[in-house]
Design a protein around this motif. Structure first.
Motif, PDB file in Angstrom:
ATOM      1  N   ARG A 304      -2.626  -9.340   9.676  1.00 37.30           N
ATOM      2  CA  ARG A 304      -3.774  -8.547   9.234  1.00 37.30           C
ATOM      3  C   ARG A 304      -3.370  -7.687   8.035  1.00 37.30           C
ATOM      4  NH1 ARG A 304      -5.415  -3.405  10.967  1.00 37.30           N
ATOM      5  NH2 ARG A 304      -3.766  -3.476  12.563  1.00 37.30           N
ATOM      6  N   THR A 305      -4.279  -7.530   7.066  1.00 38.71           N
ATOM      7  CA  THR A 305      -3.985  -6.740   5.870  1.00 38.71           C
ATOM      8  C   THR A 305      -5.079  -5.708   5.637  1.00 38.71           C
ATOM      9  OG1 THR A 305      -5.111  -8.303   4.386  1.00 38.71           O
ATOM     10  CG2 THR A 305      -2.751  -8.652   4.776  1.00 38.71           C
ATOM     11  N   ASP A 306      -4.728  -4.690   4.873  1.00 40.15           N
ATOM     12  CA  ASP A 306      -5.689  -3.649   4.511  1.00 40.15           C
ATOM     13  C   ASP A 306      -5.216  -3.005   3.213  1.00 40.15           C
ATOM     14  OD1 ASP A 306      -7.875  -2.018   4.678  1.00 40.15           O
ATOM     15  OD2 ASP A 306      -6.997  -0.613   6.109  1.00 40.15           O
ATOM     16  N   GLN A 307      -6.159  -2.521   2.430  1.00 42.76           N
ATOM     17  CA  GLN A 307      -5.806  -1.867   1.179  1.00 42.76           C
ATOM     18  C   GLN A 307      -5.916  -0.364   1.332  1.00 42.76           C
ATOM     19  OE1 GLN A 307      -7.892  -3.219  -2.357  1.00 42.76           O
ATOM     20  NE2 GLN A 307      -6.042  -2.851  -3.532  1.00 42.76           N
ATOM     21  N   ILE A 308      -4.935   0.343   0.778  1.00 41.69           N
ATOM     22  CA  ILE A 308      -4.869   1.798   0.925  1.00 41.69           C
ATOM     23  C   ILE A 308      -5.822   2.466  -0.064  1.00 41.69           C
ATOM     24  CG2 ILE A 308      -3.373   3.817   0.763  1.00 41.69           C
ATOM     25  CD1 ILE A 308      -1.014   1.987   1.405  1.00 41.69           C
ATOM     26  N   THR A 309      -6.592   3.407   0.442  1.00 41.01           N
ATOM     27  CA  THR A 309      -7.450   4.244  -0.387  1.00 41.01           C
ATOM     28  C   THR A 309      -6.913   5.673  -0.355  1.00 41.01           C
ATOM     29  OG1 THR A 309      -8.927   4.829   1.435  1.00 41.01           O
ATOM     30  CG2 THR A 309      -9.426   2.797   0.215  1.00 41.01           C
ATOM     31  N   SER A 310      -7.495   6.525  -1.153  1.00 40.55           N
ATOM     32  CA  SER A 310      -7.037   7.926  -1.172  1.00 40.55           C
ATOM     33  C   SER A 310      -7.228   8.574   0.198  1.00 40.55           C
ATOM     34  CB  SER A 310      -7.800   8.712  -2.244  1.00 40.55           C
ATOM     35  OG  SER A 310      -9.201   8.616  -2.013  1.00 40.55           O
ATOM     36  N   SER A 311      -8.251   8.135   0.925  1.00 38.08           N
ATOM     37  CA  SER A 311      -8.513   8.749   2.234  1.00 38.08           C
ATOM     38  C   SER A 311      -7.606   8.206   3.334  1.00 38.08           C
ATOM     39  CB  SER A 311      -9.978   8.531   2.631  1.00 38.08           C
ATOM     40  OG  SER A 311     -10.269   7.159   2.735  1.00 38.08           O
ATOM     41  N   THR A 312      -6.991   7.028   3.118  1.00 36.86           N
ATOM     42  CA  THR A 312      -6.119   6.441   4.154  1.00 36.86           C
ATOM     43  C   THR A 312      -4.639   6.518   3.787  1.00 36.86           C
ATOM     44  OG1 THR A 312      -6.304   4.212   3.182  1.00 36.86           O
ATOM     45  CG2 THR A 312      -7.930   4.836   4.858  1.00 36.86           C
ATOM     46  N   LEU A 313      -4.329   7.100   2.638  1.00 37.16           N
ATOM     47  CA  LEU A 313      -2.942   7.128   2.164  1.00 37.16           C
ATOM     48  C   LEU A 313      -2.016   7.842   3.147  1.00 37.16           C
ATOM     49  CD1 LEU A 313      -0.807   6.575   0.018  1.00 37.16           C
ATOM     50  CD2 LEU A 313      -1.558   8.654  -1.177  1.00 37.16           C
ATOM     51  N   ARG A 314      -2.442   8.986   3.637  1.00 36.41           N
ATOM     52  CA  ARG A 314      -1.582   9.764   4.543  1.00 36.41           C
ATOM     53  C   ARG A 314      -1.295   8.980   5.824  1.00 36.41           C
ATOM     54  NH1 ARG A 314      -2.732  15.980   6.654  1.00 36.41           N
ATOM     55  NH2 ARG A 314      -0.840  16.173   7.926  1.00 36.41           N
ATOM     56  N   ALA A 315      -2.325   8.356   6.387  1.00 37.67           N
ATOM     57  CA  ALA A 315      -2.141   7.572   7.609  1.00 37.67           C
ATOM     58  C   ALA A 315      -1.250   6.363   7.347  1.00 37.67           C
ATOM     59  CB  ALA A 315      -3.503   7.111   8.134  1.00 37.67           C
ATOM     60  N   ALA A 316      -1.377   5.772   6.159  1.00 42.46           N
ATOM     61  CA  ALA A 316      -0.554   4.612   5.809  1.00 42.46           C
ATOM     62  C   ALA A 316       0.923   4.992   5.775  1.00 42.46           C
ATOM     63  CB  ALA A 316      -0.985   4.048   4.458  1.00 42.46           C
ATOM     64  N   LYS A 317       1.229   6.139   5.226  1.00 45.37           N
ATOM     65  CA  LYS A 317       2.619   6.596   5.174  1.00 45.37           C
ATOM     66  C   LYS A 317       3.202   6.752   6.572  1.00 45.37           C
ATOM     67  CE  LYS A 317       2.387   8.989   0.700  1.00 45.37           C
ATOM     68  NZ  LYS A 317       2.530  10.278  -0.020  1.00 45.37           N
ATOM     69  N   VAL A 318       2.399   7.269   7.485  1.00 45.31           N
ATOM     70  CA  VAL A 318       2.853   7.446   8.872  1.00 45.31           C
ATOM     71  C   VAL A 318       3.113   6.081   9.521  1.00 45.31           C
ATOM     72  CG1 VAL A 318       2.185   8.257  11.168  1.00 45.31           C
ATOM     73  CG2 VAL A 318       1.686   9.659   9.144  1.00 45.31           C
ATOM     74  N   GLN A 319       2.193   5.142   9.314  1.00 49.24           N
ATOM     75  CA  GLN A 319       2.332   3.811   9.929  1.00 49.24           C
ATOM     76  C   GLN A 319       3.561   3.081   9.389  1.00 49.24           C
ATOM     77  OE1 GLN A 319      -0.098   1.957  12.006  1.00 49.24           O
ATOM     78  NE2 GLN A 319      -2.114   2.611  11.315  1.00 49.24           N
ATOM     79  N   ILE A 320       3.806   3.182   8.096  1.00 50.36           N
ATOM     80  CA  ILE A 320       4.977   2.519   7.510  1.00 50.36           C
ATOM     81  C   ILE A 320       6.256   3.149   8.037  1.00 50.36           C
ATOM     82  CG2 ILE A 320       6.267   2.201   5.358  1.00 50.36           C
ATOM     83  CD1 ILE A 320       3.600   1.777   3.948  1.00 50.36           C
ATOM     84  N   LYS A 321       6.274   4.469   8.138  1.00 53.05           N
ATOM     85  CA  LYS A 321       7.458   5.155   8.652  1.00 53.05           C
ATOM     86  C   LYS A 321       7.749   4.744  10.086  1.00 53.05           C
ATOM     87  CE  LYS A 321       9.612   9.719   8.763  1.00 53.05           C
ATOM     88  NZ  LYS A 321       9.438  11.164   8.452  1.00 53.05           N
TER      89      LYS A 321
END
Length: 422
Positions: A304-321
């Motif tokens: 599954r894929t998703d593109q990062i937006t300004s509103s999801t950037l913070r959550a994306a950083k947490v998920q990658i970490k």
């Protein structure tokens, strides 16, 4: 990061080493026993028209092995399915499916350095990607700087942070890196030039007959004359030339006469090359493979894929970490991806620079009877490596998911001449 000094790395888009540890040098595959690969799959016994077999081969090119098995059984190679292409100079174990073949047929088959073990029947054929992982057991000989043995733990720490998930040398070739060049001509619809590259383009470490045969075709385009010179072991090139002798000028038919998996590999090698170039440019621009930015795409283990937006950037950083997903790049195909992120713009520029349009992938999907829709691939891999020293050689063991390359891990440690890694 360290820039690779090797010309072939520049050509194939493998521009960088992310680890800054000194390279040990050394050599892989001095003998096939130095490079062991075991495919791990999930193929439960059932019933059906496909015989499931375990295939162990030593120092066999994958496609030539499949053709040899098909010839020995008197069947089309198109009726043999496999999950992934395994290394040539190695001992590899994998699963294959054979349509309407019995265990008795296998018992009668004798091919040097190929062993087939029937396991049962299945309702569906094995297809590309039908595996969980590949396990590697590798011996690195002739290491130049043995004092670096003690630095392996430091190297493992670098791996824990992630290294570029480059598509490795095997996809393109090293002594003759032509797979993606053939694919480019196929996508452009220039099948005559695709055959010319496949048969005629020279490589390094060629024997006399191979050198003469390739030069003959490159200069004259005469399939009969080249056939007279090319050695029998170049069975794929010879089959293309045989087709052209029988049907002069039918270059598309010559390409279509090749195994479907090989035809697919030519175009997928182009996709892989574009991926490597995009990944290297991202690194060159100083953008992280583990710190996301707006416009980056994420990929999860289930694809599954998703593109990062300004509103999801913070959550994306947490998920990658947390390691639940990673940044991904596009392997372009027939499905048009909107230009929204920095990597998308890089890919679009690379496509334009090479005269490739997305609709070409769709066209070749129908011509070659293989789908090239495009996909996403993680930018990083983080393998865990077990290692020990044996007779002053470094022996390593690790596992990788499908489509990941052991040489892309080992090149970070060895930083050796790519010719010593094939």
């Amino acid at each position: 990061m360290i820039k690779s000094p090797w010309d072939i790395d520049k050509e194939l888009g493998l521009w960088w080493y992310s680890t800054e540890t000194p390279g040990t040098g050394g050599k892989l595959r001095t003998v096939p026993e130095d490079f062991l690969v075991e495919e791990i799959g999930d193929h439960p016994d059932s019933s059906g028209p496909y015989l499931l077999c375990k295939l162990t081969k030593t120092n066999w090119d994958q496609h030539r092995a499949i053709k040899a098995i098909a010839s020995g059984l008197g069947m089309s190679h198109q009726r043999i399915g496999f999950a992934g292409t395994k290394d040539k100079r190695a001992i590899t174990t994998q699963y294959i499916s054979l349509f309407k073949v019995t265990a008795d047929d296998i018992e009668k088959l004798t091919i040097p350095d190929i062993a087939l073990t029937p396991l049962g029947f299945t309702q569906h054929p094995i297809d590309l990607g039908d595996l969980k992982e590949n396990r590697f057991s590798i011996r690195i000989r002739s290491i130049v700087d043995k004092t670096l043995y003690s630095g392996f733990n430091e190297f493992q720490n670098s791996l824990d942070e992630g290294i570029p998930n480059y598509v490795g040398y095997q996809r393109f070739g090293v002594t003759r890196p032509v797979t993606h060049l053939i694919g480019l001509e196929v996508l452009r619809g220039d099948f005559q030039e695709a055959v010319r590259v496949m048969v005629g383009k020279p490589g390094t470490h060629m024997g006399e007959h191979e050198r003469e045969g390739r030069a003959c075709y490159l200069e004259s385009g005469d399939p009969a004359a080249a056939l007279h010179l090319l050695p029998p072991r170049l069975s794929l090139e010879r089959s293309v030339l045989h087709h052209l002798v029988e049907k002069p000028g039918d270059y598309l038919g010559a390409i279509q006469s090749l195994p479907r998996t090989l035809r697919s590999m030519y175009v997928s090698a182009v996709q892989s090359w574009f991926f490597n170039l995009t990944l290297s440019i991202r690194l060159e621009e100083g953008r992280s493979l583990t710190e996301p930015d707006t416009g980056d795409r994420l990929i999860w283990p289930d694809g599954r894929t998703d593109q990062i937006t300004s509103s999801t950037l913070r959550a994306a950083k947490v998920q990658i970490k947390r390691g639940t997903c990673s940044i991904s790049l596009l392997l372009p195909g027939g499905k048009l991806i909107p230009e929204t992120g920095a990597d998308d713009r890089i890919i679009e520029h690379i496509l334009e620079e090479n005269g490739i349009k997305t609709e070409m992938f769709d066209k070749m999907s129908s011509v070659l009877n293989t789908t090239f829709a495009g996909s996403f691939r993680s930018t990083v891999m983080k393998p865990q490596i077990d290692h020990h020293i044996e007779d002053e050689d470094l022996c390593v063991r690790f596992s990788l998911p499908p489509g990941h390359y052991a040489t892309s891990v080992l090149r970070e440690y060895m930083k050796a001449d790519p010719l010593n890694m094939t």
